[in-house]
Motif scaffolding. Structure first.
Motif, short mmCIF file in Angstrom:
data_model
loop_
_atom_site.label_atom_id
_atom_site.label_comp_id
_atom_site.label_asym_id
_atom_site.label_seq_id
_atom_site.Cartn_x
_atom_site.Cartn_y
_atom_site.Cartn_z
N LEU A 27 -2.91 -5.78 -19.29
CA LEU A 27 -3.02 -5.71 -17.83
C LEU A 27 -3.82 -6.89 -17.29
N ILE A 28 -4.94 -7.20 -17.94
CA ILE A 28 -5.76 -8.33 -17.48
C ILE A 28 -5.02 -9.63 -17.68
N ALA A 29 -4.30 -9.77 -18.81
CA ALA A 29 -3.51 -10.98 -19.04
C ALA A 29 -2.45 -11.14 -17.95
N MET A 30 -1.81 -10.03 -17.59
CA MET A 30 -0.76 -10.08 -16.57
C MET A 30 -1.33 -10.50 -15.22
N SER A 32 -4.13 -12.03 -14.73
CA SER A 32 -4.77 -13.35 -14.78
C SER A 32 -3.83 -14.42 -14.25
N THR A 33 -2.52 -14.21 -14.42
CA THR A 33 -1.56 -15.19 -13.87
C THR A 33 -1.64 -15.19 -12.34
N TRP A 34 -1.78 -13.98 -11.76
CA TRP A 34 -1.94 -13.88 -10.30
C TRP A 34 -3.27 -14.50 -9.86
N ALA A 35 -4.34 -14.19 -10.60
CA ALA A 35 -5.65 -14.74 -10.26
C ALA A 35 -5.67 -16.25 -10.39
N GLU A 36 -4.99 -16.78 -11.41
CA GLU A 36 -4.94 -18.23 -11.60
C GLU A 36 -4.32 -18.91 -10.38
N ARG A 37 -3.25 -18.33 -9.87
CA ARG A 37 -2.59 -18.92 -8.69
C ARG A 37 -3.47 -18.79 -7.45
N HIS A 236 6.46 -24.77 -27.01
CA HIS A 236 7.41 -23.71 -26.63
C HIS A 236 8.53 -24.25 -25.74
N LEU A 237 8.86 -25.52 -25.93
CA LEU A 237 9.90 -26.17 -25.12
C LEU A 237 11.24 -25.44 -25.22
N GLU A 238 11.63 -24.99 -26.41
CA GLU A 238 12.96 -24.40 -26.63
C GLU A 238 12.97 -22.88 -26.36
N TYR A 239 11.85 -22.32 -25.97
CA TYR A 239 11.78 -20.86 -25.83
C TYR A 239 12.11 -20.42 -24.41
N SER A 240 12.68 -19.23 -24.32
CA SER A 240 12.99 -18.64 -23.02
C SER A 240 12.78 -17.14 -23.11
N SER A 241 12.96 -16.47 -22.00
CA SER A 241 12.86 -15.01 -21.91
C SER A 241 11.51 -14.53 -22.46
N MET A 242 11.47 -13.39 -23.15
CA MET A 242 10.20 -12.78 -23.55
C MET A 242 9.55 -13.50 -24.73
N LYS A 243 10.29 -14.33 -25.45
CA LYS A 243 9.64 -15.14 -26.50
C LYS A 243 8.69 -16.13 -25.84
N LEU A 244 9.14 -16.76 -24.76
CA LEU A 244 8.24 -17.61 -23.98
C LEU A 244 7.13 -16.78 -23.36
N GLY A 245 7.47 -15.58 -22.89
CA GLY A 245 6.47 -14.68 -22.32
C GLY A 245 5.38 -14.33 -23.31
N PHE A 246 5.75 -14.16 -24.59
CA PHE A 246 4.75 -13.85 -25.61
C PHE A 246 3.74 -14.99 -25.75
N TYR A 247 4.23 -16.23 -25.75
CA TYR A 247 3.32 -17.38 -25.85
C TYR A 247 2.39 -17.44 -24.64
N LEU A 248 2.94 -17.22 -23.45
CA LEU A 248 2.13 -17.29 -22.24
C LEU A 248 1.12 -16.15 -22.20
N PHE A 249 1.57 -14.94 -22.58
CA PHE A 249 0.66 -13.79 -22.62
C PHE A 249 -0.45 -14.01 -23.64
N ALA A 250 -0.10 -14.58 -24.80
CA ALA A 250 -1.11 -14.81 -25.85
C ALA A 250 -2.20 -15.74 -25.35
N GLU A 251 -1.83 -16.74 -24.56
CA GLU A 251 -2.85 -17.67 -24.02
C GLU A 251 -3.82 -16.94 -23.11
N PHE A 256 -9.09 -14.02 -22.18
CA PHE A 256 -9.84 -12.80 -21.90
C PHE A 256 -10.77 -12.44 -23.06
N ILE A 257 -10.26 -12.48 -24.29
CA ILE A 257 -11.07 -12.12 -25.45
C ILE A 257 -12.18 -13.15 -25.66
N SER A 258 -11.89 -14.43 -25.46
CA SER A 258 -12.93 -15.46 -25.59
C SER A 258 -14.04 -15.24 -24.57
N SER A 259 -13.68 -14.87 -23.35
CA SER A 259 -14.67 -14.58 -22.33
C SER A 259 -15.53 -13.37 -22.71
#
Length: 349
Positions: A27-30, A32-37, A236-251, A256-259
């Motif tokens: 939830l926080i990762a999700m 965080s994208t809104w907060a970043e913008r 992740h240049l060649e990735y799309s859909s939820m595979k790309l989403g996994f990379y973005l979510f992981a970041e 969050f965990i580092s903080s």
């Protein structure tokens, strides 16, 4: 009490805690994208997302839906198994690091004490360092499996960056452990509960750890593996859909965990001033401690975002020079000075 009943309660407690931590992390990762913008818009004097729902709060759901329904594309020359394994490993390692962080003290339910830590192991920090070290495999495997030269170059950048900045991060933590005498995150928090936060005793170590956290999370100014002006998008240049989403979510989960980890190691974790002298019930103090930890964590997340929209990206030679020629010698010097001060205080000479 029956041993089977105790095991049943213990199992329910751990499953519930794991589910809650994973759900909150996602939830926080999700959001965080809104907060970043929103932070970017505030810094750049813009409005930010404001169309999807009140204040744009439904924008992460719209982005998630877009990723879910995008076409799944796997390049014909890619290694299919490794292509799927890369983002899966990135997401898995990002979630595993939360297992040893104490999210609060203890909650009591009718005489049954529930510890708000999934696993209180005496090598908690070593566990985090080991899992973070495995995270680079997600980047490396994804970049190599794509069979794309830009992706492979970005993956090599990511691997060398993580290795280079894990060294000063580990050295900074050694100085902290020399003071705490324990690798258990629970013990470290409890030591700060009745005394000074370790950021006061280890300001240089905290600064080194903070810089390395930016590099480990691939956040600006250390986002060289995703340098779109040089690598067309990165590993992740060649990735799309939820595979790309996994990379973005992981970041964002890593951020969050580092903080949370920095708040735990250097800023007292769930402890806050005068928490034991307020005269409140233990459960209420524990809830306030959870709020204190998340407040500190959100402050660090805001700092991550603030830096992203303030500082330009390093050149790669500058990134390596900072890691090997500045941070590692500084971390070694900090460790030696810490050891000398401890020896002086113990022996009085």
């Amino acid at each position: 009490m029956d041993l089977t009943l105790i095991d049943k309660y213990f199992l329910i407690e751990k499953i519930g805690l794991i589910s809650a931590v994973l759900a909150i992390s996602l939830l926080i990762a999700m959001y965080s994208t809104w907060a970043e913008r929103k932070v970017a818009a505030w810094i750049q004097d813009r409005r930010g997302p404001n169309r999807a729902g009140p204040f744009g709060l439904l924008q992460p759901l719209a982005d998630g839906g877009k990723l879910f329904f995008k076409e799944e594309i796997i390049p014909s020359t890619a290694n299919h198994f490794l292509f799927v394994l890369g983002p899966s490993m990135a997401m898995l390692t990002a979630c595993l690091t939360s297992a040893v962080i104490p999210w609060g003290d203890v909650l009591n339910f009718g005489g049954y004490a529930v510890s708000l830590q999934i696993a209180d192991v005496n090598i908690g920090v070593l566990w985090i360092m080991a899992v973070v070290g495995m995270g680079v495999y997600g980047i490396m495997i994804g970049g190599w499996a794509s069979n794309n030269k830009f992706s492979l170059l970005a993956a090599c950048r990511g691997a060398s960056q993580v290795i280079s900045y894990e060294l000063p991060m580990g050295l900074a933590l050694i100085a902290l452990f020399m003071i705490s005498g324990s690798l258990s995150l629970k013990d470290i928090v409890e030591q700060q509960r009745d005394g000074l936060w370790y950021v006061v005793l280890q300001p240089v170590g905290f600064l080194i750890f903070l810089i390395c956290a930016f590099a480990e999370c691939n956040r600006t100014p250390f986002d060289l593996p995703e340098a779109e002006n040089e690598l067309n998008g990165g590993y992740h240049l060649e990735y799309s859909s939820m595979k790309l989403g996994f990379y973005l979510f992981a970041e964002y989960i890593n951020m969050f965990i580092s903080s949370a980890l920095m708040a735990t190691l250097y800023f007292g974790g769930y402890s806050f001033p005068y928490m034991d002298s307020l005269g409140l019930s233990p459960n209420l103090v524990t809830i306030l401690g959870i709020c204190a930890l998340f407040l500190k964590t959100f402050a660090f997340i805001f700092f991550f975002m603030w830096v992203r929209w303030t500082l330009p990206r390093f050149r790669y030679d500058q990134l390596m020079k900072l890691g090997w020629k500045v941070l590692i010698p500084l971390a070694l010097l900090n460790m030696l000075i810490t050891g000398a001060v401890i020896l002086y205080r113990q022996n009085g000479f």
